[in-house]
Scaffold this active site. Structure first.
Site, PDB file in Angstrom:
ATOM      1  N   TYR A 115     -69.348   0.588  21.753  1.00 56.85           N
ATOM      2  CA  TYR A 115     -68.601   1.396  20.913  1.00 56.85           C
ATOM      3  C   TYR A 115     -66.957   1.990  21.075  1.00 56.85           C
ATOM      4  O   TYR A 115     -66.368   2.224  20.710  1.00 56.85           O
ATOM      5  CB  TYR A 115     -69.488   2.726  20.312  1.00 56.85           C
ATOM      6  N   ASN A 134     -84.326  12.195  18.562  1.00 57.93           N
ATOM      7  CA  ASN A 134     -83.343  11.162  18.906  1.00 57.93           C
ATOM      8  C   ASN A 134     -81.739  11.311  18.735  1.00 57.93           C
ATOM      9  O   ASN A 134     -81.794  11.367  16.616  1.00 57.93           O
ATOM     10  CB  ASN A 134     -83.288   9.754  19.164  1.00 57.93           C
ATOM     11  N   GLU A 135     -80.311  11.921  19.452  1.00 59.43           N
ATOM     12  CA  GLU A 135     -79.223  12.083  18.619  1.00 59.43           C
ATOM     13  C   GLU A 135     -79.149  12.586  17.629  1.00 59.43           C
ATOM     14  O   GLU A 135     -78.278  12.110  16.398  1.00 59.43           O
ATOM     15  CB  GLU A 135     -78.578  10.223  18.536  1.00 59.43           C
ATOM     16  N   TRP A 175     -80.800  -0.703  25.906  1.00 61.56           N
ATOM     17  CA  TRP A 175     -81.098  -0.508  24.389  1.00 61.56           C
ATOM     18  C   TRP A 175     -80.906  -1.535  24.209  1.00 61.56           C
ATOM     19  O   TRP A 175     -79.488  -1.724  24.326  1.00 61.56           O
ATOM     20  CB  TRP A 175     -80.598   0.809  23.950  1.00 61.56           C
ATOM     21  N   LYS A 218     -78.070  -6.107  19.900  1.00 60.94           N
ATOM     22  CA  LYS A 218     -78.400  -5.035  21.479  1.00 60.94           C
ATOM     23  C   LYS A 218     -79.430  -5.606  22.107  1.00 60.94           C
ATOM     24  O   LYS A 218     -79.307  -5.256  23.256  1.00 60.94           O
ATOM     25  CB  LYS A 218     -77.715  -3.789  21.363  1.00 60.94           C
ATOM     26  N   ASN A 221     -78.009   9.665  25.639  1.00 60.76           N
ATOM     27  CA  ASN A 221     -77.452   7.594  24.661  1.00 60.76           C
ATOM     28  C   ASN A 221     -76.469   7.286  25.712  1.00 60.76           C
ATOM     29  O   ASN A 221     -75.508   8.626  24.369  1.00 60.76           O
ATOM     30  CB  ASN A 221     -78.074   7.855  23.604  1.00 60.76           C
TER      31      ASN A 221
HETATM   32  C1  GCB Z   1     -78.472   5.269  18.892  1.00 61.41           C
HETATM   33  C2  GCB Z   1     -79.188   5.065  18.733  1.00 61.41           C
HETATM   34  C3  GCB Z   1     -80.083   3.885  18.074  1.00 61.41           C
HETATM   35  C4  GCB Z   1     -79.425   2.580  17.418  1.00 61.41           C
HETATM   36  C5  GCB Z   1     -77.936   2.789  18.843  1.00 61.41           C
HETATM   37  C6  GCB Z   1     -76.678   1.554  18.419  1.00 61.41           C
HETATM   38  O1  GCB Z   1     -78.056   5.588  19.765  1.00 61.41           O
HETATM   39  O2  GCB Z   1     -80.220   6.204  19.302  1.00 61.41           O
HETATM   40  O3  GCB Z   1     -81.354   4.154  16.918  1.00 61.41           O
HETATM   41  O4  GCB Z   1     -79.939   1.414  17.027  1.00 61.41           O
HETATM   42  O5  GCB Z   1     -78.128   3.764  19.472  1.00 61.41           O
HETATM   43  O6  GCB Z   1     -77.368   0.678  18.743  1.00 61.41           O
HETATM   44  O7  GCB Z   1     -75.859   2.543  18.215  1.00 61.41           O
END
Ligand code: GCB
Length: 724
Positions: free
Chosen positions: A421, A359-360, A495, A516, A415
Site C-alpha cells: 500500500y 484487529n487494526e 495475508w 492477496k 500488520n
Molecule cells: C488488514 C486487515 C485485513 C485486510 C488487509 C488488506 O490489515 O486486517 O482484514 O484484508 O489488511 O488486505 O488490506
C-alpha cells in the site's frame, strides 16, 4: 445416550417475501457477496421448517444447535420467540422441549444488516448473511451434560505438562443439568465424581505423556464423561506446553519452533462462507502442502471442524473475535460475549495458543479511554477463562509503538504493508528492528503482510501496485528473507493463503475480491509466491518454474525463475542445457529468446516444463490498467520541471513554505472529512516520516476516492511555484 440429528434439510428460505427450498449450510450472499459490490443484500431473511415432535422418553429434552448464523438471530417455535443470539460466528443452542407440539413450525430469522452494536461492521471482507453452518437437533436424557452455557461442549480439559519429565496433570471438568455422579475416563484411567452444584472435577496424571508436538507429531488423547442417565460427551485434547519469548520467539515443548504460516478467511468462490467439510479438508490439504506450521484464523471464530483439523494436523493457531477496524461505543458487550463464546467453545483445542483481542482497531478509531477499557476487559476475560494461553492483538502499521494499547495484551503483533500500500519493502525490516531494539523484553509478531496479485497480470519489470503475479512473488521473496533473519518474530502470517470476498473492493481486474491470496478464491490456481513458501517450509522435494502464465514476452533476454528446495537446478531450453545453478531456493536464469521455446527445469528427479514466446509488443492483457488511474495526465498539460508538482514528495513540498501551506491545507480538509483516521496520522511521527518519503500523487491515489480533476487542479496550483 444423546442423539444428535442433522437438521440441515428441508428449510424454506424467505428473502424479501419470496420463499424457496434450501439445504443448510446456506448463505444468501454466495454470489452477490462478491459480485454485488456494496449492493450485496444486507437485511433480514427467514428460514422456516416444519417438524414433527420427536419421540421423547423419560423426560428427555430437545435442543436446537446452530453452529453459525450471521449476524443476529431470533429463533421462534410455533410463533413464539424462544431466543436471540447476536454475533455471526459462534455456536448457540436453544431448548425446544417445552414449546413442542405434535406438529411444529420452527422459524429462524437471520439478519446481517448494519448496526452499531454487533461486530464486525467495518472490515475488508464480506459480511455474509445466512445459516451458513450445520444445524442439529440434540436429544438428551433429563439429566444431561449442560448445553446452555455459551454453546460450550459441557466438558473442559486442562492439561498441564511439566517440562522435562513430560508428566501431564489433566484436569477434567464437566457441567450438568440434573443429578447423578459422573464417570470420567482417559484411556484406561477412570474416576467417579459427585458433582457440586452441577460442576464435577477430576484429576488425572499421565506419566511421560505422548506430547502433542505440532506438525511433527500431533498426538491427541480423548477424555470422556458419562452420566448415570447414559448421557455421554467427550473431548480430544493434547499435552503440550509453549512459551513466547522476546528473544527466542516461539517454543513448543521446550524446543525452538518458529511459527511460520498463513492466515485464512472462511469462504470460497461460489459458496461464500457456507463451507462443507470437504471445503475445510481441501483448505487444510493446501495448508499442509505449503508446509505452514501456524494459522491465523481471521477475523472471527471459525467452524469447529476446522479447529479439529488444526488439532489433527498439528497447526498452531491464533484464534480471534471480529473486534475490527472501528471501535463502537455501543459494541463492548458484544465483544465480551463473542470472546466468551470463542473461549468456551474452543478451549479444548490444543492447536490454539493465543486469543486475539482485536484487529487494526485503531485504523478508524482514536485510542481513547473507552477503547482501552474495552481491551482491558477482554484481556481480563481471557485470563479469567483460560490460564493456559496468552492474549495478543494485531495492530495497524500506523499505531505508534509507544501507544498504551500495546501494554494490554501479553504479546504484541503488527500488520505491515510496506511495499504494497505504501512505502518500501525495507521499511518492514526497519520497523521490526526498531521495535525489537526499543522493547527487548516484548515478544513481537508479524500478523499480516501481503500483496495483491491477479494471476492474469504479468510483468518483466514488476512494480508495487501493479497487481502482477510477478510483483507478489518478488514482494514475498523479500519478506521471507527478512523473516528468516529475525527468528525472534514469534509468529508470522502471510495475508492470506486464499483470495477472499471483500465486497467493497473493485481493483486488480476483479470485483469484490481481496487478491492477496497465494491461491485463488476458487482454490484452483496456486500463484508463484505459493511455491516460494512451499520451497521454504515444506519438507518434500519440490521445484516450480515461475511465470508459466507469462507466455508472451517482449524482451530479448528473459528471466526464468525457479523456486526449489534442491541445492542445484538446471535449465534446459528446447532440450539443450543452458545452465546449472547452485542457489538457495530462488534460481534465476537469463534466457535469450527468439521464437517459441520449451523451457524445462530439472533438479534431482524432478522436472517442470513451460512454454514461452518472444513477441514484438508487450501483451496488453498482462497489464492492469486502473480505471481511476490518471493516465498520462502530463501529456495533456504543459509541464514545468522547474516548478513543483504532485510528483514531488510530501517532504519536499513541505520544505517550501508556499507549497507546504497548500499541501497542509489540503491534508487538513481531508482530515476533517476522515475524522479519526486522519487524527491518527497527524499524531503519528513515524507515519509522518514515512509519508514524507512518498510522492503526493501516490498518497492521493492510495487515499482512493479522489477525482482526477481535483488532482489536476492541485497540480496546476503547484506548477506555479518555482523550486528554489
Ligand atoms: C488488514 C486487515 C485485513 C485486510 C488487509 C488488506 O490489515 O486486517 O482484514 O484484508 O489488511 O488486505 O488490506
Amino acid at each position: 445416550m444423546r442423539k444428535i440429528i442433522s437438521f440441515n434439510e428441508n428449510w424454506t428460505f424467505y428473502q424479501k417475501g419470496e420463499g424457496r427450498q434450501v439445504t443448510l449450510p446456506h448463505t444468501w450472499n454466495a454470489v452477490d457477496g462478491q459480485d454485488g459490490g456494496n449492493d450485496y443484500y444486507r437485511g433480514e431473511c427467514q428460514y422456516v421448517c416444519s417438524m414433527e415432535k420427536p419421540k421423547l422418553e423419560n423426560g428427555e429434552k430437545v435442543f436446537l444447535e446452530i453452529n453459525g448464523a450471521a449476524m443476529s438471530v431470533v429463533v421462534s417455535l410455533n410463533g413464539k420467540e424462544l431466543a436471540r443470539h447476536q454475533g455471526g460466528y459462534a455456536t448457540f443452542r436453544v431448548e425446544l422441549t417445552e414449546g413442542l407440539q405434535e406438529q411444529n413450525e420452527l422459524c429462524i430469522s437471520v439478519d446481517n444488516s448494519d448496526n452499531d452494536t454487533i461486530y464486525p461492521q467495518k472490515a475488508d471482507f464480506t459480511f455474509y448473511g445466512g445459516i451458513y453452518r450445520d444445524v442439529n437437533l440434540i436429544i438428551v436424557p433429563a439429566s444431561h451434560f449442560d448445553l446452555s452455557y455459551c454453546g460450550a461442549p459441557g466438558i473442559k480439559v486442562t492439561p498441564v505438562v511439566e517440562p522435562g519429565t513430560n508428566s501431564a496433570r489433566i484436569t477434567v471438568e464437566t457441567w450438568q443439568q440434573g443429578d447423578g455422579k459422573v464417570t470420567m475416563a482417559i484411556g484406561e484411567m477412570s474416576r467417579e465424581v459427585m458433582p457440586d452444584n452441577g460442576h464435577a472435577v477430576a484429576e488425572f496424571v499421565i506419566e511421560n505423556a505422548h506430547l502433542w508436538d505440532g506438525v511433527n507429531d500431533p498426538y491427541l488423547y480423548t477424555a470422556t464423561a458419562t452420566l448415570e442417565s447414559g448421557d455421554e460427551i467427550s473431548a480430544r485434547f493434547g499435552c503440550r506446553y509453549f512459551e513466547i519469548h522476546a528473544q527466542k520467539g516461539f517454543l513448543l515443548n521446550g524446543q525452538s519452533y518458529p511459527l511460520r504460516g498463513v492466515s485464512r478467511h472462511q469462504d470460497c468462490k461460489g459458496v461464500g462462507n457456507a463451507l462443507t467439510m470437504e471445503h475445510h479438508k481441501r483448505d487444510m490439504e493446501i495448508v499442509r502442502e505449503i508446509g505452514a506450521n501456524t494459522l491465523r484464523l481471521a477475523h472471527y471464530q471459525h467452524a469447529q471442524e476446522f479447529y479439529d483439523l488444526c488439532d489433527e494436523n498439528g497447526m498452531i493457531v491464533w484464534a480471534e473475535i471480529p473486534y475490527i477496524t472501528m471501535h463502537m461505543k455501543n459494541g463492548r458487550e458484544n465483544t465480551l460475549k463473542q470472546m466468551e463464546e470463542l473461549i468456551a467453545q474452543c478451549y479444548n483445542h490444543p492447536s490454539i495458543v493465543v486469543w486475539g483481542l482485536s484487529n487494526e482497531i485503531t485504523a478508524a478509531s482514536a485510542v481513547n479511554e473507552d477503547l482501552l477499557e474495552n481491551h482491558r476487559l477482554l484481556n481480563d476475560l481471557c485470563h479469567r477463562m483460560d490460564a493456559t494461553r496468552l492474549t495478543t492483538m494485531a495492530n495497524v502499521f500506523m499505531l505508534e509503538t509507544d501507544s498504551p494499547i500495546l501494554e494490554i495484551p501479553d504479546v504484541n503483533s503488527y500488520n505491515l504493508y510496506f511495499g504494497w500500500y505504501l512505502g518500501e519493502l525495507s521499511q518492514n525490516d526497519e520497523f521490526f528492528d526498531e521495535f525489537h531494539e526499543k522493547y527487548p523484553d516484548r515478544p513481537i509478531g508479524f500478523s499480516e503482510y501481503g500483496a495483491d496479485a491477479n494471476p492474469k497480470f504479468q510483468s518483466a519489470k514488476p512494480e508495487k501496485g501493479d497487481y502482477t503475479e510477478s510483483y507478489q512473488a518478488l514482494y514475498h521473496e523479500h519478506m521471507l528473507e527478512m523473516i528468516e533473519k529475525r527468528p525472534w518474530l514469534w509468529a508470522t502470517h502471510v495475508w492470506n493463503l486464499f483470495d477472499f470476498a471483500a465486497d467493497g473492493r473493485d481493483e486488480g481486474g476483479k470485483h469484490g475480491e481481496n487478491q492477496k491470496g497465494l491461491v485463488t478464491f476458487d482454490r484452483q490456481t496456486r500463484k508463484d509466491a505459493f511455491y516460494l513458501y512451499k520451497a521454504a517450509w515444506n519438507k518434500e522435494p519440490m521445484l516450480h518454474i515461475c511465470g508459466s502464465r507469462y507466455i508472451e514476452r517482449a524482451e530479448d533476454v528473459t528471466e526464468v525463475k525457479v523456486y526449489s528446495n534442491a541445492g542445484e537446478v538446471s535449465l534446459y531450453v528446447d532440450g539443450k542445457l543452458l545452465e546449472s545453478i547452485c542457489a538457495h531456493r530462488v534460481f534465476c536464469f537469463q534466457v535469450p529468446i527468439v521464437g517459441e521455446h520449451t523451457i524445462e527445469a530439472k533438479a534431482a528427479d524432478m522436472s517442470e516444463t513451460v512454454t514461452i514466446r518472444r513477441v514484438e509488443q508487450e501483451n496488453p492483457e498482462y497489464i492492469f490498467v486502473k480505471k481511476q488511474d490518471v493516465v498520462n495526465w502530463f501529456d495533456q498539460e504543459e509541464f514545468h520541471p522547474e516548478c513543483f508538482s504532485v510528483s514531488d514528495t510530501l517532504a519536499d513540498l513541505r520544505a517550501n513554505p508556499e507549497a507546504g501551506a497548500i499541501v497542509n491545507q489540503m491534508m487538513e480538509k481531508g482530515a476533517a472529512a476522515r475524522g479519526d483516521v486522519a487524527d491518527a496520522v497527524k499524531d503519528n511521527p513515524a507515519l509522518q516520516r514515512m509519508m514524507g518519503r512518498m510522492t503526493l500523487i501516490s498518497l492521493l491515489k492510495q487515499a482512493g476516492d479522489i477525482e482526477e480533476e481535483s488532482i489536476k487542479q492541485l497540480n496546476r496550483v503547484l506548477q506555479k511555484i518555482r523550486k528554489e
